[in-house]
Design a protein around this motif. Structure first.
Motif, mmCIF file in Angstrom:
data_model
loop_
_atom_site.group_PDB
_atom_site.id
_atom_site.type_symbol
_atom_site.label_atom_id
_atom_site.label_comp_id
_atom_site.label_asym_id
_atom_site.label_seq_id
_atom_site.Cartn_x
_atom_site.Cartn_y
_atom_site.Cartn_z
ATOM 1 N N MET A 33 0.808 -1.229 0.000
ATOM 2 C CA MET A 33 0.000 0.000 0.000
ATOM 3 C C MET A 33 0.835 1.270 0.000
ATOM 4 O O MET A 33 0.448 2.294 0.569
ATOM 5 C CB MET A 33 -0.967 0.028 1.194
ATOM 6 N N GLY A 88 5.072 6.464 12.967
ATOM 7 C CA GLY A 88 4.080 5.676 12.240
ATOM 8 C C GLY A 88 2.827 5.567 13.101
ATOM 9 O O GLY A 88 2.891 5.763 14.331
ATOM 10 N N ALA A 159 -10.853 0.473 11.272
ATOM 11 C CA ALA A 159 -10.062 1.005 10.150
ATOM 12 C C ALA A 159 -11.045 1.465 9.073
ATOM 13 O O ALA A 159 -11.896 0.685 8.632
ATOM 14 C CB ALA A 159 -9.127 -0.066 9.618
ATOM 15 N N ASN A 163 -8.502 -2.241 6.098
ATOM 16 C CA ASN A 163 -7.452 -3.040 5.487
ATOM 17 C C ASN A 163 -7.584 -4.447 6.068
ATOM 18 O O ASN A 163 -7.654 -4.569 7.284
ATOM 19 C CB ASN A 163 -6.082 -2.429 5.851
ATOM 20 N N ALA A 190 -6.038 5.533 7.990
ATOM 21 C CA ALA A 190 -4.754 5.423 7.280
ATOM 22 C C ALA A 190 -4.928 5.685 5.780
ATOM 23 O O ALA A 190 -4.046 6.241 5.134
ATOM 24 C CB ALA A 190 -4.154 4.034 7.505
ATOM 25 N N THR A 214 -2.097 8.800 8.989
ATOM 26 C CA THR A 214 -0.677 8.554 8.740
ATOM 27 C C THR A 214 -0.279 9.265 7.457
ATOM 28 O O THR A 214 -1.138 9.496 6.599
ATOM 29 C CB THR A 214 -0.389 7.047 8.604
ATOM 30 N N ARG A 224 8.055 7.400 8.556
ATOM 31 C CA ARG A 224 7.391 6.854 9.755
ATOM 32 C C ARG A 224 6.770 7.982 10.567
ATOM 33 O O ARG A 224 7.380 8.519 11.511
ATOM 34 C CB ARG A 224 8.377 6.040 10.637
ATOM 35 N N LEU A 225 5.565 8.347 10.209
ATOM 36 C CA LEU A 225 4.897 9.459 10.900
ATOM 37 C C LEU A 225 3.384 9.278 10.861
ATOM 38 O O LEU A 225 2.790 9.153 9.788
ATOM 39 C CB LEU A 225 5.281 10.783 10.214
HETATM 40 N N1 PMP Z 1 -3.620 1.404 10.038
HETATM 41 C C1 PMP Z 1 -3.951 0.665 8.980
HETATM 42 C C2 PMP Z 1 -5.381 0.338 8.744
HETATM 43 C C3 PMP Z 1 -2.956 0.201 8.110
HETATM 44 O O1 PMP Z 1 -3.288 -0.576 7.072
HETATM 45 C C4 PMP Z 1 -1.597 0.536 8.356
HETATM 46 C C5 PMP Z 1 -0.450 0.110 7.473
HETATM 47 N N2 PMP Z 1 -0.568 -0.851 6.623
HETATM 48 C C6 PMP Z 1 -1.313 1.301 9.472
HETATM 49 C C7 PMP Z 1 -2.347 1.732 10.295
HETATM 50 C C8 PMP Z 1 0.098 1.643 9.867
HETATM 51 O O2 PMP Z 1 0.583 2.706 9.175
HETATM 52 P P1 PMP Z 1 1.939 3.431 9.550
HETATM 53 O O3 PMP Z 1 2.789 3.284 8.355
HETATM 54 O O4 PMP Z 1 1.553 4.848 9.813
HETATM 55 O O5 PMP Z 1 2.503 2.777 10.778
#
Ligand code: PMP
Length: 358
Positions: A33, A88, A159, A163, A190, A214, A224-225
């Motif tokens: 992604m 992140g 989410a 995802n 996200a 994010t 990473r934020l």
């Molecule tokens: N939340 C969801 C629903 C995600 O799919 C992801 C990453 N695949 C994240 C959070 C984590 O994202 P980050 O790169 O900000 O840690």
């Protein structure tokens, strides 16, 4: 040695397998992604020139104030709300769980969903309850209601878009869950950049809602934020658990720089949304492929008469890496997830898939 590890490392940690990220080598990388675009040369040169002024001998601003303000503007956080940043959004999930982890407290999420909710619940010694989505990957409201009443979750993660399914839950259902939850509800946005729907403007309507974002899917995954926003009563507590200096100087500088050029990030996002629609069309023209609706930068699909492992390996042999979901017997059985890449990458994927299934 092993005995000592066994004696002291918590059993639930020993039982886990480490989060596996495959090595993409030179493959077309459509598994994670990510935004496939780099910055234009002029922007990169400007960034490099300014980077040399950063003093890496000093600690960063411990709460990254300037960057937080800029992100709040870009993400349209309402004026009366507070935010904290994480390394992140993964780290923000960890911060939330650390702050809520009482003995026997429960983390709840509909499933299938982002696996980190469950993993971090385990790391923090919380109990995890996954509640299956319905056959359309929407929230199963009677099941959610029953589970909320029974388990009284400290936190529910939603989410939005979800995802790996790619869809948005119904707004009415999410609102009903926030209303019935005894604890906190985290709407994890996200994939917001590709969705066009958000709970950010609704923060002031609820006292148990926080919204997580994010920059990873906006072309800045390497920095990473993530950002968590909501009422200061919640955010103030989470901020106590956050390690000082969690956003390093290079990330603070680079993210601020990138957000000054958010027109370029936006162009890339628009391109990804247009290409997602092209990819949906192309998938719909391949006989025997079922795809699921997506409001994100990836599409979940399966072949009706072919094993996902075979497709995954055949695509790999053609230099295309996507995501396959283990040997699940649940709703993800036989499913694969492809991230929207550049136009050329998507075409290479479609051409290879077509040849494999036909
Ligand atoms: N939340 C969801 C629903 C995600 O799919 C992801 C990453 N695949 C994240 C959070 C984590 O994202 P980050 O790169 O900000 O840690």
């Amino acid at each position: 040695m092993v005995d000592r590890v066994k004696r002291w490392i918590r059993e639930e940690i020993r039982e886990l397998s480490a989060y596996h990220v495959p090595n993409p080598g030179n493959m077309i990388k459509l598994d994670a992604m990510e935004n496939p675009y780099l910055w234009p040369d002029a922007m990169k040169q400007q960034w490099l020139a300014q980077l040399s002024d950063i003093g890496v001998n000093r600690y960063p601003d411990p709460s990254a104030q300037q960057l937080t303000q800029r992100l709040e503007q870009v993400m349209e956080v309402p004026d009366d709300m507070s935010s904290i940043l994480g390394n992140g959004s993964d780290e923000l999930i960890q911060i939330i769980c650390m702050a809520l982890a009482k003995p026997d407290s429960v983390v709840m999420a509909p499933e299938p969903t982002f696996v980190m909710y469950q993993m971090i619940a385990r790391f923090t010694n919380m109990n995890y309850q996954g509640i299956p989505l319905d056959e359309y990957f929407q929230l199963d409201m009677p099941a959610m209601q029953q589970a909320i009443e029974r388990y009284q979750p400290a936190v529910i993660f939603l989410a939005y878009p979800n995802n790996p399914t790619g869809n948005l839950f119904s707004e009415q259902d999410v609102r009903a869950i926030i209303d019935m939850a005894p604890g906190l509800v985290v709407v994890d946005e996200a994939y917001h950049a590709f969705a066009g729907h958000s709970f950010m403007p609704m923060l002031s309507e609820y006292d148990n809602l926080v919204v997580m974002r994010t920059v990873s899917k906006m072309g800045l995954a390497g920095l990473r934020l993530g950002m968590l926003s909501g009422r200061k009563e919640w955010l103030g507590e989470f901020d106590k658990v956050r390690l000082p200096y969690n956003i390093n100087v290079l990330t603070q500088f680079s993210a601020e720089f990138a957000l000054r050029h958010d027109d370029i990030l936006q162009q890339q996002t628009d391109q990804i949304c247009a290409d997602r629609e092209n990819l949906k069309q192309a998938l719909s023209r391949i006989d025997g492929i079922t795809q699921y609706p997506s409001a994100a930068n990836f599409i979940l699909f399966k072949a009706d008469n072919m094993d996902s492992e075979h497709i995954f390996n055949a695509l790999k042999a053609d230099n295309v890496l996507i995501k396959r979901f283990g040997d699940t017997s649940g709703p993800l059985a036989n499913c694969l997830r492809v991230t929207v890449g550049t136009g050329d990458e998507n075409q290479a994927f479609i051409k290879a898939l077509n040849a494999i299934v036909n």
